[in-house]
Design an enzyme around this catalytic site. Structure first.
Site, PDB file in Angstrom:
ATOM      1  N   ASP A 173      19.022 112.656  40.731  1.00 56.85           N
ATOM      2  CA  ASP A 173      20.069 112.922  39.740  1.00 56.85           C
ATOM      3  C   ASP A 173      20.113 114.406  39.352  1.00 56.85           C
ATOM      4  OD1 ASP A 173      21.484 113.018  37.111  1.00 56.85           O
ATOM      5  OD2 ASP A 173      21.441 110.846  37.311  1.00 56.85           O
ATOM      6  N   SER A 202      26.221 113.479  38.172  1.00 58.95           N
ATOM      7  CA  SER A 202      26.025 112.046  38.059  1.00 58.95           C
ATOM      8  C   SER A 202      27.361 111.317  37.877  1.00 58.95           C
ATOM      9  CB  SER A 202      25.048 111.751  36.916  1.00 58.95           C
ATOM     10  OG  SER A 202      24.521 110.456  37.003  1.00 58.95           O
TER      11      SER A 202
END
Length: 349
Positions: free
Chosen positions: A206, A53
């Site tokens: 993610d 991320s």
């Protein structure tokens, strides 16, 4: 960028380390500060990065900066990237349908009725509904700051970017020829904010759900035993959350730390076997784990501050990261290559 400090250990050979960088939205500016201080110090040689991320963004920018200009090039690249993030927020806020988020600081907003309304709307409407054209300002920033073609051709360090396969739930590691803007955006794809990123016919969210970050590529493929984990999500948050926002935030923190906790348990188990002589050291690698984090500072930040891209706020996070890294270097530099600087069992078991 912070003024470069005089190095007192220029003659000593840098110690090799690998980095594991967590994600956490704009709180990733804390990692920027940590990296800035470690690069400034000059006594460490980065041999690999596994990142997720916001950590993946930091990792890609770090690698490209090293390629362009070594340690100082990396420091400048990180500064320029986060400044570009802040400037992009001025032009286009990913949460532009919630304009009152812009300009807010780290406290108080979570209890605002407006924030509660926006939070509710994000749970009713998906990004396929409120963002049908799949606009993502992060792409523009990434592609303007990192030449991914050059990075794929001559990446100076092994770089592992973690994403989660939406359909299989498995972790995907992008590395080498696979590292591109899409891979980094996939790693940072919060499913309530952005449409899943499609790469080679597969869709990704993610990477924090399955590896925040993944340690195993640094174990299997790394050349050093020392791994420094830069934490964004607090491991410990005292007190029981009582509001809906607080409860959901703590659920997110626990879930985003869960994969790391599992890997740390496995590392602790193998370490114990090696130290007890039950496994030959030539057969398995005894990893030395280090940790740079600021749970107290992160716990004090509001949930909504993960979306706060104000330059002053990002610089506060950077400075906090620099302080924590500086304190870690003073206390634990001697441990590198010798022993873990954290008690894995106490912290993760």
């Amino acid at each position: 960028m912070a003024t470069k400090q005089t190095r007192s250990h220029e003659q000593a050979a840098p110690k090799p380390i690998a980095l594991a960088l967590q994600g956490g939205g704009m709180h990733g500016a804390f990692t920027w500060g940590v990296l800035d201080r470690l690069l400034e110090d000059g006594r460490l040689s980065i041999q690999g990065v596994s990142a997720t991320s916001a950590g993946a963004m930091n990792g890609a920018v770090l690698a490209y900066g090293l390629l362009k200009g070594g340690e100082e090039g990396a420091r400048q690249a990180l500064h320029d990237f986060w400044h570009a993030i802040s400037q992009s927020a001025e032009r286009y806020n990913p949460l532009r349908w919630v304009p009152w988020l812009k300009g807010t600081h780290s406290f108080g907003l979570d209890h605002s009725p407006l924030y509660a309304f926006a939070d509710m709307m994000l749970r009713v409407f998906s990004p396929y509904q409120f963002n049908p054209h799949n606009l993502n300002p992060l792409r523009e920033v990434l592609e303007s700051q990192v030449d991914f073609a050059a990075l794929r051709k001559a990446c100076p360090i092994p770089l592992y970017v973690c994403a989660t396969n939406v359909e299989t739930g498995k972790i995907r590691l992008f590395t080498g020829e696979d590292v591109c803007a899409d891979a980094v955006l996939a790693s940072a794809c919060v499913p309530t904010l952005f449409q899943a990123v499609m790469i080679d016919g597969e869709h990704y969210w993610d990477g924090g759900y399955m590896g925040n970050p993944a340690i195993y590529p640094l174990i299997y493929h790394g050349t050093t035993r020392d791994v420094i984990i830069v934490h964004i999500n607090p491991l410990v948050r005292r007190g029981v959350p009582v509001t809906a926002a607080e409860i959901l935030n703590r659920i997110s923190e626990i879930s985003f730390n869960s994969s790391l906790m599992r890997e740390m348990r496995a590392i602790a188990f193998v370490t114990e076997l090696i130290q007890q002589g039950k496994v030959d050291r030539d057969e398995m690698k005894e990893m030395l784990i280090h940790s740079i984090r600021s749970d107290a500072a992160m716990c004090a930040l509001s949930v909504s501050s993960k979306y706060n891209a104000d330059w002053s706020f990002l610089c506060e996070l950077r400075d906090n990261g620099r302080r924590e890294a500086d304190a870690w270097l003073m206390q634990h530099y001697a441990n590198i290559g010798q022993r873990s600087s954290i008690d894995i069992r106490r912290e993760f078991l």
